[in-house]
Motif scaffolding. Structure first.
Motif, PDB file in Angstrom:
ATOM      1  N   ALA A 129     -26.390  35.637 -16.466  1.00  0.00           N
ATOM      2  CA  ALA A 129     -26.068  35.238 -17.837  1.00  0.00           C
ATOM      3  C   ALA A 129     -26.787  33.955 -18.253  1.00  0.00           C
ATOM      4  CB  ALA A 129     -24.556  35.060 -17.972  1.00  0.00           C
ATOM      5  N   ASN A 195     -16.175  31.968 -13.253  1.00  0.00           N
ATOM      6  CA  ASN A 195     -16.683  31.431 -14.526  1.00  0.00           C
ATOM      7  C   ASN A 195     -18.077  30.839 -14.505  1.00  0.00           C
ATOM      8  OD1 ASN A 195     -13.470  30.500 -14.432  1.00  0.00           O
ATOM      9  ND2 ASN A 195     -14.094  31.624 -16.248  1.00  0.00           N
ATOM     10  N   VAL A 196     -18.519  30.301 -13.378  1.00  0.00           N
ATOM     11  CA  VAL A 196     -19.798  29.575 -13.402  1.00  0.00           C
ATOM     12  C   VAL A 196     -20.762  30.065 -12.318  1.00  0.00           C
ATOM     13  CG1 VAL A 196     -19.056  27.523 -14.672  1.00  0.00           C
ATOM     14  CG2 VAL A 196     -18.736  27.616 -12.189  1.00  0.00           C
ATOM     15  N   ASN A 197     -20.871  31.388 -12.244  1.00  0.00           N
ATOM     16  CA  ASN A 197     -21.915  31.957 -11.374  1.00  0.00           C
ATOM     17  C   ASN A 197     -23.281  31.460 -11.817  1.00  0.00           C
ATOM     18  OD1 ASN A 197     -20.364  33.943  -9.669  1.00  0.00           O
ATOM     19  ND2 ASN A 197     -19.693  34.518 -11.716  1.00  0.00           N
ATOM     20  N   ASN A 225     -19.896  32.492 -24.582  1.00  0.00           N
ATOM     21  CA  ASN A 225     -20.170  31.573 -23.470  1.00  0.00           C
ATOM     22  C   ASN A 225     -21.549  30.977 -23.710  1.00  0.00           C
ATOM     23  OD1 ASN A 225     -17.786  32.246 -22.237  1.00  0.00           O
ATOM     24  ND2 ASN A 225     -18.696  33.779 -20.899  1.00  0.00           N
ATOM     25  N   ASN A 244     -24.044  33.743 -25.125  1.00  0.00           N
ATOM     26  CA  ASN A 244     -23.894  35.125 -24.663  1.00  0.00           C
ATOM     27  C   ASN A 244     -22.856  35.922 -25.444  1.00  0.00           C
ATOM     28  OD1 ASN A 244     -25.839  34.976 -22.644  1.00  0.00           O
ATOM     29  ND2 ASN A 244     -24.411  33.971 -21.245  1.00  0.00           N
ATOM     30  N   LYS A 252     -15.088  37.839 -20.472  1.00  0.00           N
ATOM     31  CA  LYS A 252     -15.638  36.719 -19.692  1.00  0.00           C
ATOM     32  C   LYS A 252     -17.103  36.950 -19.348  1.00  0.00           C
ATOM     33  CE  LYS A 252     -11.446  35.238 -17.386  1.00  0.00           C
ATOM     34  NZ  LYS A 252     -10.653  35.270 -16.185  1.00  0.00           N
ATOM     35  N   THR A 257     -25.841  39.967 -18.790  1.00  0.00           N
ATOM     36  CA  THR A 257     -25.777  39.951 -17.319  1.00  0.00           C
ATOM     37  C   THR A 257     -26.252  41.279 -16.724  1.00  0.00           C
ATOM     38  OG1 THR A 257     -23.810  38.581 -17.637  1.00  0.00           O
ATOM     39  CG2 THR A 257     -24.302  39.287 -15.395  1.00  0.00           C
TER      40      THR A 257
END
Ligand SMILES: NC(=O)C1=CN([C@@H]2O[C@H](COP(=O)(O)OP(=O)(O)OC[C@H]3O[C@@H](n4cnc5c(N)ncnc54)[C@H](OP(=O)(O)O)[C@@H]3O)[C@@H](O)[C@H]2O)C=CC1
Ligand SMILES: O=C([O-])CC(=O)C(=O)O
Length: 276
Positions: A129, A195-197, A225, A244, A252, A257
């Protein structure tokens, strides 16, 4: 059955058949990705997964996460971070090409990179993302002095994250943006595993999870996001932002992605690729 690229298509197994997995599987099923063929998927609810494959040209077996590596040359992980090891370890042990998308979990299993060196596996992390990892990788061939990611999310998308719960931070009823985390990508990925890949992927492309700086904001003004990366290097300075569009299936998760995974898979089978 898996076949070598010299004799036939690369076979692909997809671990997780939700917002991301279904889109990637559909692209493979349509035959639009040259040189690659879907052979298996994995889901928690096999009946639901079979129903979701009803429109496919070719239905493939629904197997356990661990079995994917027995059946496919390429294993794509798009399941919750909590089951990451179930798909990642067999894929690496069997020397497969492994595409993880729960990248924060890869940070917690960095021994897999050493194992890959020994087994011949290749771990290929898609941009996911985020934006600009081509430029970050190029800059990292020189000297980078700073990499920072600022992530803004609708408060509901962050609710329930372990870091918020442990630190008693509320994101309910906000009228203005609230900074809920300021630290390293490693600590952020641990505290916000769903949440923060993107922070984990950025750190792997650049200067590592401890040196990469991360801010997370719960922002009632954003519906998407939004991630901004800033890089200061001896070759260039750049700032880029991506906003995004959420998927319908899982708000989410940004729509881009799955497209990033599809683009990464396409590179594996393509006679020509562009970009770093
Ligand atoms: N790198 C990046 O930029 C991004 C990464 N992500 C990450 O990608 C991952 C997937 O996201 P998303 O597709 O939206 O998630 P979804 O919740 O939509 O889908 C998850 C899938 O995993 C399946 N699953 C859960 N447990 C198991 C299990 N034990 N065995 C097999 N399958 C299982 C679920 O099965 P069932 O359908 O039966 O419930 C579901 O199909 C998440 O970890 C998310 O944080 C998301 C966005 C961006
Ligand atoms: O922006 C998105 O779609 C999801 C995201 O931040 C992540 O999981 O890292």
């Amino acid at each position: 059955m898996s076949t070598s690229p010299a004799t036939g298509p690369l076979t692909v197994g997809i671990g997780g058949f939700g917002a991301i997995g279904q889109k990637v599987a559909a692209a493979l099923d349509s035959g639009s990705i040259e040189g690659l063929k879907l052979v298996a998927v994995s889901a928690r609810d096999a009946d639901k997964a079979r129903a979701n494959m009803a429109g496919f040209q070719t239905e493939v077996p629904v197997v356990s996460l661990g079995e994917l590596a027995d059946r496919a040359d390429v294993v794509v992980e798009c399941a919750p971070a909590s089951v990451f090891a179930e798909v990642a370890v067999p894929a690496v042990e069997r020397g497969r090409i492994f595409l993880p998308i729960s990248v924060g979990a890869l940070l917690r299993h960095d021994e897999l990179v050493d194992r890959a060196r020994r087994t011949g596996a290749r771990i290929v992390v898609p941009t996911g993302a985020l934006i600009g990892l081509d430029a970050v990788r190029a800059a990292a061939e020189g000297e980078i002095s700073e990499v920072r990611l600022v992530t803004r999310k609708p408060p509901g998308g962050l609710a329930g994250a372990p870091y918020l719960v442990e630190n008693n931070i509320s994101v309910e009823g906000l009228n203005t943006a609230k900074k809920v985390f300021d630290g390293s990508a490693r600590d952020g990925a641990a505290g916000f595993p769903a949440n923060v890949n993107v922070a984990a992927a950025l750190s792997l492309a650049g200067i590592g999870a401890d040196a990469t700086k991360l801010e997370i904001w719960a922002d009632p003004q954003v519906t998407r996001n939004t991630h901004t990366i800033t890089v200061e290097a001896d070759s260039a300075r750049f700032t880029m932002t991506i906003e995004n569009v959420p998927t319908e299936e899982n708000p989410k998760t940004g729509k881009i992605t799955a497209l990033s995974i599809i683009a990464t898979l396409r590179r594996l089978g393509a006679p020509m690729t562009a970009g770093t």
